[in-house]
Design an enzyme around this catalytic site. Structure first.
Site, PDB file in Angstrom:
ATOM      1  N   LYS A  13       0.824  -1.213   0.000  1.00  0.00           N
ATOM      2  CA  LYS A  13       0.000   0.000   0.000  1.00  0.00           C
ATOM      3  C   LYS A  13       0.859   1.264   0.000  1.00  0.00           C
ATOM      4  CE  LYS A  13      -2.038  -0.730   3.946  1.00  0.00           C
ATOM      5  NZ  LYS A  13      -1.545  -2.032   4.419  1.00  0.00           N
ATOM      6  N   ARG A  88      -9.273   1.010   8.569  1.00  0.00           N
ATOM      7  CA  ARG A  88      -8.829  -0.335   8.896  1.00  0.00           C
ATOM      8  C   ARG A  88      -9.875  -1.100   9.690  1.00  0.00           C
ATOM      9  NH1 ARG A  88      -2.919   0.600   8.603  1.00  0.00           N
ATOM     10  NH2 ARG A  88      -1.876  -1.358   9.025  1.00  0.00           N
ATOM     11  N   ARG A 122      11.864  -6.109   5.074  1.00  0.00           N
ATOM     12  CA  ARG A 122      11.661  -4.664   4.947  1.00  0.00           C
ATOM     13  C   ARG A 122      12.632  -3.867   5.815  1.00  0.00           C
ATOM     14  NH1 ARG A 122       5.827  -1.982   5.342  1.00  0.00           N
ATOM     15  NH2 ARG A 122       5.704  -2.866   7.431  1.00  0.00           N
ATOM     16  N   ARG A 155      11.700  -1.853  11.193  1.00  0.00           N
ATOM     17  CA  ARG A 155      10.645  -1.363  12.072  1.00  0.00           C
ATOM     18  C   ARG A 155      10.440  -2.341  13.222  1.00  0.00           C
ATOM     19  NH1 ARG A 155       5.527   0.316   8.456  1.00  0.00           N
ATOM     20  NH2 ARG A 155       4.500  -0.935  10.046  1.00  0.00           N
ATOM     21  N   ARG A 166      -0.248  -8.699  13.641  1.00  0.00           N
ATOM     22  CA  ARG A 166      -0.789  -7.728  12.683  1.00  0.00           C
ATOM     23  C   ARG A 166      -1.629  -8.430  11.620  1.00  0.00           C
ATOM     24  NH1 ARG A 166       4.531  -5.206  10.916  1.00  0.00           N
ATOM     25  NH2 ARG A 166       3.344  -4.085   9.344  1.00  0.00           N
TER      26      ARG A 166
HETATM   27  P1  ADP Z   1       1.264  -1.817   7.827  1.00  0.00           P
HETATM   28  O1  ADP Z   1       0.195  -1.472   6.835  1.00  0.00           O
HETATM   29  O2  ADP Z   1       2.498  -2.335   7.182  1.00  0.00           O
HETATM   30  O3  ADP Z   1       0.785  -2.678   8.957  1.00  0.00           O
HETATM   31  P2  ADP Z   1       1.236   0.932   8.832  1.00  0.00           P
HETATM   32  O4  ADP Z   1       2.450   1.753   8.780  1.00  0.00           O
HETATM   33  O5  ADP Z   1       0.118   1.266   7.925  1.00  0.00           O
HETATM   34  O6  ADP Z   1       1.766  -0.539   8.562  1.00  0.00           O
HETATM   35  O7  ADP Z   1       0.662   0.875  10.312  1.00  0.00           O
HETATM   36  C1  ADP Z   1       1.458   0.578  11.419  1.00  0.00           C
HETATM   37  C2  ADP Z   1       0.630   0.556  12.698  1.00  0.00           C
HETATM   38  O8  ADP Z   1       0.013   1.839  12.908  1.00  0.00           O
HETATM   39  C3  ADP Z   1      -0.536  -0.412  12.721  1.00  0.00           C
HETATM   40  O9  ADP Z   1      -0.140  -1.720  13.063  1.00  0.00           O
HETATM   41  C4  ADP Z   1      -1.447   0.232  13.774  1.00  0.00           C
HETATM   42  O10 ADP Z   1      -0.995  -0.008  15.090  1.00  0.00           O
HETATM   43  C5  ADP Z   1      -1.282   1.711  13.499  1.00  0.00           C
HETATM   44  N1  ADP Z   1      -2.307   2.186  12.548  1.00  0.00           N
HETATM   45  C6  ADP Z   1      -2.081   2.689  11.294  1.00  0.00           C
HETATM   46  N2  ADP Z   1      -3.238   2.996  10.678  1.00  0.00           N
HETATM   47  C7  ADP Z   1      -4.235   2.683  11.561  1.00  0.00           C
HETATM   48  C8  ADP Z   1      -5.657   2.752  11.518  1.00  0.00           C
HETATM   49  N3  ADP Z   1      -6.315   3.225  10.439  1.00  0.00           N
HETATM   50  N4  ADP Z   1      -6.342   2.324  12.613  1.00  0.00           N
HETATM   51  C9  ADP Z   1      -5.718   1.873  13.696  1.00  0.00           C
HETATM   52  N5  ADP Z   1      -4.388   1.760  13.797  1.00  0.00           N
HETATM   53  C10 ADP Z   1      -3.641   2.167  12.751  1.00  0.00           C
END
Ligand code: ADP
Ligand code: ZN
Length: 209
Positions: A13, A88, A122, A155, A166
């Protein structure tokens, strides 16, 4: 165009939202990046989010909905935006539907075996956030960011145990959004298994279709 990129962690994404953002000239809005920035600068929101992120859990809906509400109100979103990592959960999607009209949702579909490989390889730039992969997208110089010369790090939430959590959270809370947007007629599924260039092309085609 008001767009959403949907997909499991590691589906690509962030990579493709960034490519499309530069191509089309509309901002990429990554809740993950916004939260990590807040964490780095030690704001109250960052402190609140820290334990959730590090455990691979979702940050509470009201927090991320507030982030998105503020961000979408900024001038640069007037001609469109790409949401990367939001919504999400179903309540997040419902809150979003009350704020703006969404045109298209790109669902990046990638098998779990590939996702696990991508996440463990990553590396991200500790300075500018650019993303690499030791197997598939290595930097020109090992451990160093091509863009800014910053140091590449893994990360904290890319360790195997947190990755498993996750993915579980993704299946339970985020995957139902595929149906949600399918029912609205907005969903376009793109297979994110090929190389970056051909996936980027497939995404552009899906947006025009
Ligand atoms: P990835 O898509 O690789 O899991 P992101 O960088 O998008 O990584 O998100 C990392 C973390 O940030 C998530 O695991 C969550 O804890 C938090 N997060 C990001 N976007 C949201 C969201 N829309 N709702 C709740 N938590 C979020
Ligand atoms: Zn960098």
């Amino acid at each position: 165009m008001n767009l959403i990129f949907l997909g499991a962690p590691g589906a690509g994404k962030g990579t493709h939202a960034e490519i499309l953002s530069k191509d089309v000239g509309i901002p990429q809005i990554s809740t993950g990046n916004i939260i990590r920035e807040a964490l780095k600068s030690g704001t109250e929101m960052g402190l609140k989010a820290k334990s959730y992120i590090e455990a691979g859990k979702l940050v509470p809906d009201d927090v991320v909905i507030g982030i998105i509400r503020d961000r979408l109100a900024q001038d640069d979103c007037a001609n469109g935006f790409i949401l990367d990592g939001f919504p999400r959960t179903i309540p997040q999607a419902e809150a979003l539907d009350k704020m703006v009209r969404i045109d298209r949702v790109i669902n990046l579909d990638v098998p779990e075996s590939l996702i696990l490989r991508r996440l463990s390889g990553r590396r991200v730039c500790s300075n500018c956030g650019a993303s690499y992969n030791v197997d598939t997208r290595p930097p020109k110089k090992e451990g160093i960011c091509d863009v800014c010369g910053g140091t590449l790090v893994q990360r904290k939430d890319d360790n195997p145990e947190t990755v498993r959590e996750r993915l579980k959270v993704y299946h339970e809370q985020t995957e139902p959004l595929v149906d949600y947007y399918e029912k609205q007629g907005k969903l376009r599924t793109v297979h994110g298994t090929d190389d970056t260039d051909s996936t980027a092309r497939d995404i552009k085609n899906a947006l025009e279709a």
